[in-house]
Scaffold this motif. Structure first.
Motif, PDB file in Angstrom:
ATOM      1  N   TYR A 163       0.870  -1.169   0.000  1.00  0.00           N
ATOM      2  CA  TYR A 163       0.000   0.000   0.000  1.00  0.00           C
ATOM      3  C   TYR A 163       0.910   1.222   0.000  1.00  0.00           C
ATOM      4  O   TYR A 163       1.705   1.420   0.921  1.00  0.00           O
ATOM      5  CB  TYR A 163      -0.890  -0.026   1.246  1.00  0.00           C
ATOM      6  N   VAL A 164       0.821   2.054  -1.048  1.00  0.00           N
ATOM      7  CA  VAL A 164       1.735   3.190  -1.235  1.00  0.00           C
ATOM      8  C   VAL A 164       0.944   4.492  -1.210  1.00  0.00           C
ATOM      9  O   VAL A 164      -0.070   4.623  -1.889  1.00  0.00           O
ATOM     10  CB  VAL A 164       2.489   3.074  -2.570  1.00  0.00           C
ATOM     11  N   THR A 165       1.433   5.471  -0.399  1.00  0.00           N
ATOM     12  CA  THR A 165       0.845   6.812  -0.379  1.00  0.00           C
ATOM     13  C   THR A 165       1.909   7.799  -0.849  1.00  0.00           C
ATOM     14  O   THR A 165       3.033   7.802  -0.339  1.00  0.00           O
ATOM     15  CB  THR A 165       0.367   7.195   1.035  1.00  0.00           C
ATOM     16  N   ILE A 166       1.550   8.662  -1.813  1.00  0.00           N
ATOM     17  CA  ILE A 166       2.495   9.632  -2.383  1.00  0.00           C
ATOM     18  C   ILE A 166       1.904  11.021  -2.232  1.00  0.00           C
ATOM     19  O   ILE A 166       0.733  11.255  -2.513  1.00  0.00           O
ATOM     20  CB  ILE A 166       2.771   9.329  -3.867  1.00  0.00           C
ATOM     21  N   GLU A 167       2.752  11.965  -1.788  1.00  0.00           N
ATOM     22  CA  GLU A 167       2.291  13.341  -1.546  1.00  0.00           C
ATOM     23  C   GLU A 167       2.004  14.081  -2.862  1.00  0.00           C
ATOM     24  O   GLU A 167       0.942  14.671  -3.027  1.00  0.00           O
ATOM     25  CB  GLU A 167       3.363  14.098  -0.748  1.00  0.00           C
ATOM     26  N   ASN A 168       2.930  14.103  -3.790  1.00  0.00           N
ATOM     27  CA  ASN A 168       2.754  14.776  -5.090  1.00  0.00           C
ATOM     28  C   ASN A 168       2.930  13.757  -6.218  1.00  0.00           C
ATOM     29  O   ASN A 168       3.995  13.672  -6.832  1.00  0.00           O
ATOM     30  CB  ASN A 168       3.777  15.911  -5.264  1.00  0.00           C
ATOM     31  N   PRO A 169       1.887  13.004  -6.530  1.00  0.00           N
ATOM     32  CA  PRO A 169       2.040  11.932  -7.527  1.00  0.00           C
ATOM     33  C   PRO A 169       2.475  12.412  -8.913  1.00  0.00           C
ATOM     34  O   PRO A 169       3.170  11.690  -9.617  1.00  0.00           O
ATOM     35  CB  PRO A 169       0.636  11.310  -7.592  1.00  0.00           C
ATOM     36  N   ASP A 170       2.060  13.616  -9.306  1.00  0.00           N
ATOM     37  CA  ASP A 170       2.427  14.099 -10.635  1.00  0.00           C
ATOM     38  C   ASP A 170       3.927  14.347 -10.771  1.00  0.00           C
ATOM     39  O   ASP A 170       4.441  14.476 -11.889  1.00  0.00           O
ATOM     40  CB  ASP A 170       1.642  15.370 -10.989  1.00  0.00           C
ATOM     41  N   GLN A 171       4.649  14.400  -9.644  1.00  0.00           N
ATOM     42  CA  GLN A 171       6.102  14.603  -9.662  1.00  0.00           C
ATOM     43  C   GLN A 171       6.873  13.287  -9.514  1.00  0.00           C
ATOM     44  O   GLN A 171       8.097  13.281  -9.540  1.00  0.00           O
ATOM     45  CB  GLN A 171       6.519  15.537  -8.508  1.00  0.00           C
ATOM     46  N   VAL A 172       6.123  12.179  -9.360  1.00  0.00           N
ATOM     47  CA  VAL A 172       6.754  10.892  -9.035  1.00  0.00           C
ATOM     48  C   VAL A 172       6.533   9.890 -10.162  1.00  0.00           C
ATOM     49  O   VAL A 172       5.460   9.828 -10.761  1.00  0.00           O
ATOM     50  CB  VAL A 172       6.170  10.331  -7.712  1.00  0.00           C
ATOM     51  N   GLN A 173       7.570   9.097 -10.416  1.00  0.00           N
ATOM     52  CA  GLN A 173       7.442   7.969 -11.342  1.00  0.00           C
ATOM     53  C   GLN A 173       7.247   6.710 -10.513  1.00  0.00           C
ATOM     54  O   GLN A 173       8.125   6.307  -9.758  1.00  0.00           O
ATOM     55  CB  GLN A 173       8.691   7.844 -12.217  1.00  0.00           C
ATOM     56  N   LEU A 174       6.069   6.105 -10.658  1.00  0.00           N
ATOM     57  CA  LEU A 174       5.692   4.919  -9.875  1.00  0.00           C
ATOM     58  C   LEU A 174       5.645   3.711 -10.802  1.00  0.00           C
ATOM     59  O   LEU A 174       4.942   3.714 -11.806  1.00  0.00           O
ATOM     60  CB  LEU A 174       4.329   5.144  -9.218  1.00  0.00           C
ATOM     61  N   LYS A 175       6.392   2.670 -10.426  1.00  0.00           N
ATOM     62  CA  LYS A 175       6.390   1.426 -11.204  1.00  0.00           C
ATOM     63  C   LYS A 175       6.079   0.259 -10.279  1.00  0.00           C
ATOM     64  O   LYS A 175       6.523   0.228  -9.139  1.00  0.00           O
ATOM     65  CB  LYS A 175       7.748   1.191 -11.870  1.00  0.00           C
ATOM     66  N   VAL A 176       5.302  -0.701 -10.823  1.00  0.00           N
ATOM     67  CA  VAL A 176       5.040  -1.936 -10.096  1.00  0.00           C
ATOM     68  C   VAL A 176       5.450  -3.089 -11.003  1.00  0.00           C
ATOM     69  O   VAL A 176       5.001  -3.187 -12.142  1.00  0.00           O
ATOM     70  CB  VAL A 176       3.564  -2.056  -9.644  1.00  0.00           C
ATOM     71  N   ASN A 177       6.357  -3.913 -10.507  1.00  0.00           N
ATOM     72  CA  ASN A 177       6.921  -5.029 -11.263  1.00  0.00           C
ATOM     73  C   ASN A 177       7.390  -4.600 -12.658  1.00  0.00           C
ATOM     74  O   ASN A 177       7.175  -5.282 -13.654  1.00  0.00           O
ATOM     75  CB  ASN A 177       5.907  -6.172 -11.369  1.00  0.00           C
ATOM     76  N   GLY A 178       7.998  -3.423 -12.726  1.00  0.00           N
ATOM     77  CA  GLY A 178       8.590  -2.925 -13.965  1.00  0.00           C
ATOM     78  C   GLY A 178       7.646  -2.177 -14.874  1.00  0.00           C
ATOM     79  O   GLY A 178       8.077  -1.630 -15.884  1.00  0.00           O
ATOM     80  N   ILE A 179       6.348  -2.138 -14.540  1.00  0.00           N
ATOM     81  CA  ILE A 179       5.372  -1.443 -15.389  1.00  0.00           C
ATOM     82  C   ILE A 179       4.975  -0.130 -14.732  1.00  0.00           C
ATOM     83  O   ILE A 179       4.607  -0.107 -13.553  1.00  0.00           O
ATOM     84  CB  ILE A 179       4.127  -2.318 -15.633  1.00  0.00           C
ATOM     85  N   ILE A 181       2.899   3.105 -13.658  1.00  0.00           N
ATOM     86  CA  ILE A 181       1.524   3.501 -13.378  1.00  0.00           C
ATOM     87  C   ILE A 181       1.418   5.002 -13.652  1.00  0.00           C
ATOM     88  O   ILE A 181       2.252   5.777 -13.197  1.00  0.00           O
ATOM     89  CB  ILE A 181       1.145   3.204 -11.899  1.00  0.00           C
ATOM     90  N   ASP A 182       0.378   5.406 -14.391  1.00  0.00           N
ATOM     91  CA  ASP A 182       0.231   6.814 -14.764  1.00  0.00           C
ATOM     92  C   ASP A 182      -0.216   7.642 -13.549  1.00  0.00           C
ATOM     93  O   ASP A 182      -1.300   7.451 -13.019  1.00  0.00           O
ATOM     94  CB  ASP A 182      -0.788   6.946 -15.890  1.00  0.00           C
ATOM     95  N   THR A 183       0.652   8.546 -13.114  1.00  0.00           N
ATOM     96  CA  THR A 183       0.341   9.440 -11.989  1.00  0.00           C
ATOM     97  C   THR A 183       0.434  10.908 -12.401  1.00  0.00           C
ATOM     98  O   THR A 183       0.351  11.797 -11.551  1.00  0.00           O
ATOM     99  CB  THR A 183       1.331   9.182 -10.825  1.00  0.00           C
ATOM    100  N   SER A 184       0.582  11.149 -13.708  1.00  0.00           N
ATOM    101  CA  SER A 184       0.875  12.508 -14.184  1.00  0.00           C
ATOM    102  C   SER A 184      -0.271  13.494 -13.975  1.00  0.00           C
ATOM    103  O   SER A 184      -0.045  14.692 -13.886  1.00  0.00           O
ATOM    104  CB  SER A 184       1.247  12.460 -15.671  1.00  0.00           C
ATOM    105  N   ASN A 185      -1.517  13.013 -13.896  1.00  0.00           N
ATOM    106  CA  ASN A 185      -2.668  13.923 -13.773  1.00  0.00           C
ATOM    107  C   ASN A 185      -3.147  14.120 -12.332  1.00  0.00           C
ATOM    108  O   ASN A 185      -4.150  14.770 -12.101  1.00  0.00           O
ATOM    109  CB  ASN A 185      -3.837  13.399 -14.619  1.00  0.00           C
ATOM    110  N   THR A 186      -2.453  13.523 -11.383  1.00  0.00           N
ATOM    111  CA  THR A 186      -2.882  13.611  -9.977  1.00  0.00           C
ATOM    112  C   THR A 186      -1.921  14.501  -9.208  1.00  0.00           C
ATOM    113  O   THR A 186      -0.757  14.163  -9.041  1.00  0.00           O
ATOM    114  CB  THR A 186      -2.916  12.206  -9.333  1.00  0.00           C
ATOM    115  N   LYS A 187      -2.431  15.656  -8.743  1.00  0.00           N
ATOM    116  CA  LYS A 187      -1.572  16.616  -8.039  1.00  0.00           C
ATOM    117  C   LYS A 187      -1.662  16.481  -6.521  1.00  0.00           C
ATOM    118  O   LYS A 187      -0.702  16.745  -5.812  1.00  0.00           O
ATOM    119  CB  LYS A 187      -1.932  18.044  -8.457  1.00  0.00           C
TER     120      LYS A 187
END
Length: 198
Positions: A163-179, A181-187
């Protein structure tokens, strides 16, 4: 008197010769005109028309062949495969499916993983962003938390669920098992749950 008749006779002969020469020349002219008219009226043979048609067809075909395609052809980039398609097209890659929110569970995006033995999450950011990672849920065992710095990658894994919580997702590159996850539109702060198929 005789000389006078001779003069008249000579004049008549001259006139006859002149008229005959004019008639001959006019006959030559009319023959030339008739021959020219025959040439104009003469039909073009069938192979002549065939040659013209082939040339007319060859010009556009050669032009489009030189250009590299038909005029209506539009260059299209290949479609970007979704997470599910990646899993189907390549059996060795994980299958990831976005799940609807289930009641009683933590809010946030939930992803079900298949064709993998464990959950592996990696986080990176170009700017400063805080994160928290728990096992199971937001009330589960905390595994890692802190701030992401530029060019630094945080990797966390678990056998079943993260379970992952990110403060500024649009600034973060999130990958799960190498794939990714699009976080670019979530501020605003966002949570992500990744779990294996039972």
């Amino acid at each position: 008197m005789e000389s006078r008749w001779e003069d008249i006779f000579r004049a008549m002969v001259d006139m006859e010769q002149k008229s005959s020469s004019q008639q001959i020349s006019s006959q030559f002219v009319s023959r030339r005109k008739k021959h020219a008219q025959k040439i104009k009226k003469k039909p073009v043979p069938w192979f002549g028309w065939l040659g013209v048609a082939l040339v007319a067809l060859a010009i556009p075909v050669g032009f489009y062949a030189f250009k590299g395609g038909s005029p209506n052809q539009v260059t299209k980039s290949p479609p970007v495969p979704t997470e599910m398609e990646i899993g189907k097209s390549n059996p060795s890659r994980p299958e990831i499916e976005l799940q609807p929110h289930s009641e009683g569970k933590d809010s946030g995006e939930q992803y079900r993983l298949g064709n993998v033995g464990k959950v592996e999450v990696s986080l990176s950011s170009k700017s400063s962003a805080s994160f928290k990672v728990y096992r199971g849920s937001s009330k589960g065992t905390p595994l890692k938390e802190g701030k992401l710095s530029a060019n630094n990658v945080e990797k966390i894994e678990d056998k079943k669920e993260l379970y992952v919580t990110i403060e500024n997702p649009d600034q973060v590159q999130l990958k799960v098992n190498g794939i990714q996850i699009d976080t670019s539109n979530t501020k605003s702060a966002q949570s992500y749950r990744f779990f294996l198929v039972d």
